[in-house]
Motif scaffolding. Sequence first.
Motif, PDB file in Angstrom:
ATOM      1  N   SER A  93     -56.991  73.241 -17.535  1.00 19.33           N
ATOM      2  CA  SER A  93     -58.463  73.258 -17.587  1.00 19.33           C
ATOM      3  C   SER A  93     -59.066  73.870 -16.330  1.00 19.33           C
ATOM      4  CB  SER A  93     -58.965  71.807 -17.734  1.00 19.33           C
ATOM      5  OG  SER A  93     -60.295  71.740 -17.308  1.00 19.33           O
ATOM      6  N   LYS A  94     -60.006  74.782 -16.527  1.00 23.89           N
ATOM      7  CA  LYS A  94     -60.645  75.486 -15.407  1.00 23.89           C
ATOM      8  C   LYS A  94     -61.546  74.539 -14.617  1.00 23.89           C
ATOM      9  CE  LYS A  94     -59.662  80.015 -15.948  1.00 23.89           C
ATOM     10  NZ  LYS A  94     -58.283  79.434 -15.841  1.00 23.89           N
ATOM     11  N   SER A  95     -61.873  73.392 -15.223  1.00 19.16           N
ATOM     12  CA  SER A  95     -62.871  72.543 -14.535  1.00 19.16           C
ATOM     13  C   SER A  95     -62.192  71.468 -13.697  1.00 19.16           C
ATOM     14  CB  SER A  95     -63.757  71.902 -15.598  1.00 19.16           C
ATOM     15  OG  SER A  95     -62.915  71.127 -16.450  1.00 19.16           O
ATOM     16  N   VAL A  96     -60.986  71.801 -13.210  1.00 22.61           N
ATOM     17  CA  VAL A  96     -60.291  70.859 -12.326  1.00 22.61           C
ATOM     18  C   VAL A  96     -60.251  71.469 -10.931  1.00 22.61           C
ATOM     19  CG1 VAL A  96     -58.103  69.699 -11.846  1.00 22.61           C
ATOM     20  CG2 VAL A  96     -58.894  69.945 -14.214  1.00 22.61           C
ATOM     21  N   SER A  97     -60.943  70.825  -9.991  1.00 18.98           N
ATOM     22  CA  SER A  97     -61.008  71.359  -8.617  1.00 18.98           C
ATOM     23  C   SER A  97     -60.071  70.565  -7.723  1.00 18.98           C
ATOM     24  CB  SER A  97     -62.434  71.205  -8.076  1.00 18.98           C
ATOM     25  OG  SER A  97     -63.333  71.802  -8.973  1.00 18.98           O
ATOM     26  N   THR A 173     -69.467  73.744   1.457  1.00 19.38           N
ATOM     27  CA  THR A 173     -70.563  73.781   0.463  1.00 19.38           C
ATOM     28  C   THR A 173     -69.996  73.702  -0.946  1.00 19.38           C
ATOM     29  OG1 THR A 173     -71.753  75.194   2.013  1.00 19.38           O
ATOM     30  CG2 THR A 173     -72.581  75.140  -0.259  1.00 19.38           C
ATOM     31  N   LYS A 174     -68.909  74.460  -1.151  1.00 23.20           N
ATOM     32  CA  LYS A 174     -68.278  74.442  -2.484  1.00 23.20           C
ATOM     33  C   LYS A 174     -67.739  73.043  -2.799  1.00 23.20           C
ATOM     34  CE  LYS A 174     -64.947  77.557  -3.824  1.00 23.20           C
ATOM     35  NZ  LYS A 174     -64.198  78.823  -3.650  1.00 23.20           N
ATOM     36  N   SER A 175     -67.159  72.401  -1.786  1.00 25.23           N
ATOM     37  CA  SER A 175     -66.578  71.060  -1.980  1.00 25.23           C
ATOM     38  C   SER A 175     -67.664  70.061  -2.343  1.00 25.23           C
ATOM     39  CB  SER A 175     -65.863  70.600  -0.709  1.00 25.23           C
ATOM     40  OG  SER A 175     -64.859  71.524  -0.346  1.00 25.23           O
ATOM     41  N   TRP A 176     -68.789  70.099  -1.641  1.00 23.45           N
ATOM     42  CA  TRP A 176     -69.902  69.177  -1.971  1.00 23.45           C
ATOM     43  C   TRP A 176     -70.351  69.409  -3.410  1.00 23.45           C
ATOM     44  CZ3 TRP A 176     -70.067  65.292   1.033  1.00 23.45           C
ATOM     45  CH2 TRP A 176     -69.985  65.402   2.432  1.00 23.45           C
ATOM     46  N   TYR A 178     -68.721  70.697  -6.008  1.00 18.37           N
ATOM     47  CA  TYR A 178     -67.730  70.181  -6.971  1.00 18.37           C
ATOM     48  C   TYR A 178     -67.835  68.666  -7.071  1.00 18.37           C
ATOM     49  CZ  TYR A 178     -65.279  74.705  -7.070  1.00 18.37           C
ATOM     50  OH  TYR A 178     -64.946  76.034  -7.240  1.00 18.37           O
ATOM     51  N   CYS A 179     -67.959  68.009  -5.919  1.00 18.53           N
ATOM     52  CA  CYS A 179     -67.990  66.533  -5.938  1.00 18.53           C
ATOM     53  C   CYS A 179     -69.252  66.037  -6.620  1.00 18.53           C
ATOM     54  CB  CYS A 179     -67.871  65.985  -4.524  1.00 18.53           C
ATOM     55  SG  CYS A 179     -66.197  66.184  -3.892  1.00 18.53           S
ATOM     56  N   LYS A 180     -70.386  66.700  -6.390  1.00 15.73           N
ATOM     57  CA  LYS A 180     -71.645  66.273  -7.028  1.00 15.73           C
ATOM     58  C   LYS A 180     -71.595  66.474  -8.536  1.00 15.73           C
ATOM     59  CE  LYS A 180     -74.677  66.983  -3.046  1.00 15.73           C
ATOM     60  NZ  LYS A 180     -75.161  68.138  -2.264  1.00 15.73           N
ATOM     61  N   GLN A 181     -70.852  67.502  -8.978  1.00 19.87           N
ATOM     62  CA  GLN A 181     -70.812  67.807 -10.416  1.00 19.87           C
ATOM     63  C   GLN A 181     -69.739  66.988 -11.149  1.00 19.87           C
ATOM     64  OE1 GLN A 181     -69.537  71.849 -10.259  1.00 19.87           O
ATOM     65  NE2 GLN A 181     -71.492  72.650  -9.477  1.00 19.87           N
ATOM     66  N   SER A 182     -68.903  66.265 -10.387  1.00 19.73           N
ATOM     67  CA  SER A 182     -67.708  65.680 -11.044  1.00 19.73           C
ATOM     68  C   SER A 182     -68.010  64.379 -11.780  1.00 19.73           C
ATOM     69  CB  SER A 182     -66.633  65.416  -9.975  1.00 19.73           C
ATOM     70  OG  SER A 182     -67.102  64.410  -9.100  1.00 19.73           O
ATOM     71  N   GLN A 183     -67.255  64.121 -12.836  1.00 24.82           N
ATOM     72  CA  GLN A 183     -67.315  62.828 -13.537  1.00 24.82           C
ATOM     73  C   GLN A 183     -66.123  61.948 -13.119  1.00 24.82           C
ATOM     74  OE1 GLN A 183     -67.707  65.847 -15.469  1.00 24.82           O
ATOM     75  NE2 GLN A 183     -69.874  65.485 -15.035  1.00 24.82           N
ATOM     76  N   VAL A 184     -65.100  62.627 -12.523  1.00 24.62           N
ATOM     77  CA  VAL A 184     -63.911  61.886 -12.071  1.00 24.62           C
ATOM     78  C   VAL A 184     -63.469  62.454 -10.720  1.00 24.62           C
ATOM     79  CG1 VAL A 184     -61.539  61.191 -12.644  1.00 24.62           C
ATOM     80  CG2 VAL A 184     -63.168  61.707 -14.491  1.00 24.62           C
ATOM     81  N   VAL A 185     -63.198  61.574  -9.761  1.00 26.10           N
ATOM     82  CA  VAL A 185     -62.634  62.028  -8.485  1.00 26.10           C
ATOM     83  C   VAL A 185     -61.349  61.234  -8.224  1.00 26.10           C
ATOM     84  CG1 VAL A 185     -64.099  60.467  -7.072  1.00 26.10           C
ATOM     85  CG2 VAL A 185     -62.982  62.450  -6.025  1.00 26.10           C
ATOM     86  N   PHE A 186     -60.213  61.956  -8.177  1.00 28.84           N
ATOM     87  CA  PHE A 186     -58.947  61.336  -7.802  1.00 28.84           C
ATOM     88  C   PHE A 186     -58.808  61.444  -6.290  1.00 28.84           C
ATOM     89  CE2 PHE A 186     -56.558  60.577 -11.722  1.00 28.84           C
ATOM     90  CZ  PHE A 186     -57.205  61.376 -12.665  1.00 28.84           C
ATOM     91  N   VAL A 187     -58.584  60.329  -5.617  1.00 28.22           N
ATOM     92  CA  VAL A 187     -58.414  60.315  -4.152  1.00 28.22           C
ATOM     93  C   VAL A 187     -56.971  59.933  -3.891  1.00 28.22           C
ATOM     94  CG1 VAL A 187     -59.193  59.304  -1.980  1.00 28.22           C
ATOM     95  CG2 VAL A 187     -60.821  59.633  -3.860  1.00 28.22           C
ATOM     96  N   ILE A 188     -56.187  60.903  -3.433  1.00 31.68           N
ATOM     97  CA  ILE A 188     -54.731  60.715  -3.437  1.00 31.68           C
ATOM     98  C   ILE A 188     -54.132  60.898  -2.046  1.00 31.68           C
ATOM     99  CG2 ILE A 188     -52.580  61.589  -4.430  1.00 31.68           C
ATOM    100  CD1 ILE A 188     -54.270  62.570  -6.801  1.00 31.68           C
ATOM    101  N   GLY A 189     -53.494  59.847  -1.551  1.00 28.45           N
ATOM    102  CA  GLY A 189     -52.701  59.953  -0.335  1.00 28.45           C
ATOM    103  C   GLY A 189     -53.484  60.277   0.905  1.00 28.45           C
ATOM    104  N   LEU A 200     -66.924  63.184   0.993  1.00 33.76           N
ATOM    105  CA  LEU A 200     -66.881  63.951  -0.263  1.00 33.76           C
ATOM    106  C   LEU A 200     -66.594  63.010  -1.435  1.00 33.76           C
ATOM    107  CD1 LEU A 200     -64.906  67.139   0.855  1.00 33.76           C
ATOM    108  CD2 LEU A 200     -67.250  67.104  -0.049  1.00 33.76           C
ATOM    109  N   ALA A 201     -65.618  62.124  -1.222  1.00 37.25           N
ATOM    110  CA  ALA A 201     -65.257  61.175  -2.298  1.00 37.25           C
ATOM    111  C   ALA A 201     -66.438  60.253  -2.590  1.00 37.25           C
ATOM    112  CB  ALA A 201     -64.035  60.357  -1.895  1.00 37.25           C
ATOM    113  N   GLN A 202     -67.095  59.783  -1.523  1.00 41.01           N
ATOM    114  CA  GLN A 202     -68.249  58.882  -1.700  1.00 41.01           C
ATOM    115  C   GLN A 202     -69.374  59.588  -2.460  1.00 41.01           C
ATOM    116  OE1 GLN A 202     -67.983  55.879  -1.190  1.00 41.01           O
ATOM    117  NE2 GLN A 202     -67.288  55.239   0.845  1.00 41.01           N
ATOM    118  N   THR A 203     -69.557  60.862  -2.148  1.00 46.94           N
ATOM    119  CA  THR A 203     -70.623  61.637  -2.812  1.00 46.94           C
ATOM    120  C   THR A 203     -70.367  61.725  -4.307  1.00 46.94           C
ATOM    121  OG1 THR A 203     -71.006  62.946  -0.837  1.00 46.94           O
ATOM    122  CG2 THR A 203     -71.709  63.942  -2.920  1.00 46.94           C
TER     123      THR A 203
END
Length: 251
Positions: A93-97, A173-176, A178-189, A200-203
Amino acid sequence: MDLLPKDSLEIIRNADRIVFLTGAGISNESGIPTFRGEGGLWKNFRAEDLATTSAFQKDPNLVWEWYDWRRGICQNAKPNAGHLTIASWQKKSKSVSLITQNVDGLHPRAGSHSLIELHGNIFKARCTKCSEKFHIIDDGLDKPGLKYCKLCESLLRPDIVWFGEEYNQTLLTKSWEYCKQSQVVFVIGTSANVSVPANLAQTAVRNGAIGIEINPEETNLTASMKHHFDGKSGEILPKIWNEVFPNEPIK
Ligand code: APR
């Protein structure tokens, strides 16, 4: 016993944007030491002595020696099931950042080609004078010790964001976004000790994303996560993949 409840599985399957935010822990099973855990790099070295501009100005030889040693470890390491699962997800899926704090190059080697390397890449060097960038191995710069620009012959430095240095604004800027547009954020390691990735994760979560953390320890992000899996990402990520995409192989 499934790891994820049905509602979370549905959110993941229907997400317009999923963000994977990774730290050193995802590469731990590949044999690359983390920074702050048991046997972590900062247990044996002082960050201030090696990963700062003043350290480099004071003793560029020592800093290159340390990065040459770390680069050798990264070169000999192999991506593990955690890296490969994320790469498969991005192929599907293209929508995975993918936003990583890691400089070890294991995500691209696993097949993740659209990724944000927030802290740079240990295989790259940058000229201290003209800012030209080089690939240390492809450009034949991997002899131990000081390295010099092929354009202006000035000293090269590792293309890494050191403590106290600015992040690349475009990547940030790109990272913010992506995070604002996301419905799921995996925070790994990640220990979430470094503020920008933690924010970013909190956002993402503040903007309505569900947080899914994979880490053998709790962090200061755990409380805001919908799920915290206490374990190794190389074991847990493939299990999550199998629940989200039953009977689809990770490739
Ligand atoms: N799976 C998941 N998590 C793991 C695993 C594993 N197999 N092994 C260790 N961890 C967790 C540890 O519990 C720890 O919380 O990974 C985390 C690693 O934390 P750090 O060593 O602090 O690494 P990281 O969070 O990536 O550091 C961020 O700090 O030193 C700077 O620039 C450097 O990018 C680095 C940043």
